[in-house]
Scaffold this motif. Structure first.
Motif, PDB file in Angstrom:
ATOM      1  N   CYS A 147       0.820  -1.217   0.000  1.00 35.18           N
ATOM      2  CA  CYS A 147       0.000   0.000   0.000  1.00 35.18           C
ATOM      3  C   CYS A 147       0.856   1.270   0.000  1.00 35.18           C
ATOM      4  O   CYS A 147       0.492   2.257  -0.637  1.00 35.18           O
ATOM      5  N   CYS A 189      -8.836   0.783   6.953  1.00 34.79           N
ATOM      6  CA  CYS A 189      -7.931  -0.349   6.729  1.00 34.79           C
ATOM      7  C   CYS A 189      -6.876  -0.486   7.817  1.00 34.79           C
ATOM      8  O   CYS A 189      -6.561  -1.604   8.255  1.00 34.79           O
ATOM      9  N   ARG A 226      -3.371  -1.921  -8.234  1.00 35.51           N
ATOM     10  CA  ARG A 226      -4.730  -1.935  -7.695  1.00 35.51           C
ATOM     11  C   ARG A 226      -5.416  -3.230  -8.117  1.00 35.51           C
ATOM     12  O   ARG A 226      -5.099  -3.770  -9.176  1.00 35.51           O
ATOM     13  N   PRO A 227      -6.370  -3.710  -7.330  1.00 37.62           N
ATOM     14  CA  PRO A 227      -6.840  -3.154  -6.061  1.00 37.62           C
ATOM     15  C   PRO A 227      -5.839  -3.374  -4.941  1.00 37.62           C
ATOM     16  O   PRO A 227      -4.978  -4.261  -5.015  1.00 37.62           O
ATOM     17  N   LEU A 228      -5.952  -2.557  -3.898  1.00 36.70           N
ATOM     18  CA  LEU A 228      -5.116  -2.742  -2.724  1.00 36.70           C
ATOM     19  C   LEU A 228      -5.470  -4.066  -2.059  1.00 36.70           C
ATOM     20  O   LEU A 228      -6.581  -4.573  -2.219  1.00 36.70           O
ATOM     21  N   LYS A 231      -9.376  -3.219   1.522  1.00 34.77           N
ATOM     22  CA  LYS A 231     -10.124  -2.019   1.140  1.00 34.77           C
ATOM     23  C   LYS A 231      -9.854  -0.902   2.140  1.00 34.77           C
ATOM     24  O   LYS A 231      -9.843  -1.117   3.338  1.00 34.77           O
ATOM     25  N   CYS A 232      -9.667   0.297   1.594  1.00 33.50           N
ATOM     26  CA  CYS A 232      -9.265   1.439   2.420  1.00 33.50           C
ATOM     27  C   CYS A 232     -10.065   2.665   2.001  1.00 33.50           C
ATOM     28  O   CYS A 232      -9.958   3.123   0.855  1.00 33.50           O
ATOM     29  N   PRO A 236      -9.504   4.900  -1.896  1.00 30.83           N
ATOM     30  CA  PRO A 236     -10.404   3.970  -2.602  1.00 30.83           C
ATOM     31  C   PRO A 236      -9.870   3.577  -3.968  1.00 30.83           C
ATOM     32  O   PRO A 236      -9.144   4.347  -4.608  1.00 30.83           O
ATOM     33  N   ASP A 237     -10.228   2.384  -4.411  1.00 29.80           N
ATOM     34  CA  ASP A 237      -9.796   1.897  -5.726  1.00 29.80           C
ATOM     35  C   ASP A 237     -10.510   2.666  -6.836  1.00 29.80           C
ATOM     36  O   ASP A 237     -11.610   3.163  -6.658  1.00 29.80           O
TER      37      ASP A 237
END
Length: 237
Positions: A147, A189, A226-228, A231-232, A236-237
């Motif tokens: 991340c 997250c 992406r995606p991480l 989820k954060c 955001p994605d």
């Protein structure tokens, strides 16, 4: 709290008016200060932009991604982060001005400080490196680099770098997430990750991060895969 702040602001304004009304000799008049963001934010810079100190309680914010800095200012204003001095300073500032503050500090880049030496055992440092570079699938904790960027310098617009921060500060932030005194936009997250880590893991990864030297030209990267891995809400994605 707002009543107290309002009284303080009103008192300060009245005091200023009284001083302005008193006649001053030319030699006593203060010099006109430049109306620049740098001048306005000297109070912030005195704690957060020290060139030769990386304070455990007031970390450097120069060079952090602007979106991250903006999110933190909003979090202080809206109570997701708790620190009375910060709340006092941003409580009445509008979003547009908070973005100007964030952009100002994001554009500054201070010379990196030397990495910190540590007396921690090799096994502790090895565990810290594992968490930072590989994560631990057994406890569902992704690698920090997944991340925060391959070199842990952050990702624009809103993921901060981790290198160059004091271990004590990083440990305190893990504690704040654990104690619910630091929160972010849902899904939070880092709160989830913190719950999955033991205190020993927190100590290991923060100590290891503190031993990493920041390159003089280190900057947040522009993009990341992406995606991480988790989820954060802040990124955001």
């Amino acid at each position: 709290m707002r009543n107290t702040l309002t009284s303080t602001v009103v008192f300060g304004a009245l005091a200023f008016v009284a001083l302005a009304a008193a006649p001053l000799h030319a030699a006593e008049r203060p010099a006109v200060l430049p109306d620049t963001m740098q001048q306005r934010l000297l109070a912030c810079a005195s704690c957060h932009a020290k060139k030769d100190v990386n304070d455990a309680f007031f970390p450097r914010i120069s060079g952090k991604p602007a979106g991250y800095l903006y999110n933190q200012l909003v979090n202080f204003r809206e109570g997701r982060r708790q620190f009375p001095l910060m709340t006092y300073m941003v409580d009445y500032l509008p979003d547009a001005y908070l973005r100007e503050i964030a952009d100002h500090f994001a554009s500054e880049h201070l010379p990196p400080l030397p990495a910190r030496a540590t007396a921690s055992a090799p096994a502790v440092l090895a565990r810290g490196r594992q968490l930072a570079m590989q994560g631990d699938p057994a406890i569902k904790v992704p690698a920090c680099i997944a991340c925060h960027g391959e070199k842990l310098t952050g990702v624009t617009p809103s993921i901060p770098g981790l290198v160059g921060l004091p271990p004590d500060y990083l440990t305190a932030q893990f504690g704040a997430w654990r104690n619910k005194t630091r929160r972010a936009h849902e899904p939070d997250c880092m709160a989830v990750i913190t719950e999955r880590m033991s205190l020993e893991d927190v100590a290991a990864v923060t100590v290891w991060l503190g031993t990493q030297q920041t390159a003089p030209d280190a900057r947040p990267v522009a993009a990341i895969a992406r995606p991480l891995p988790i989820k954060c809400g802040s990124a955001p994605d």
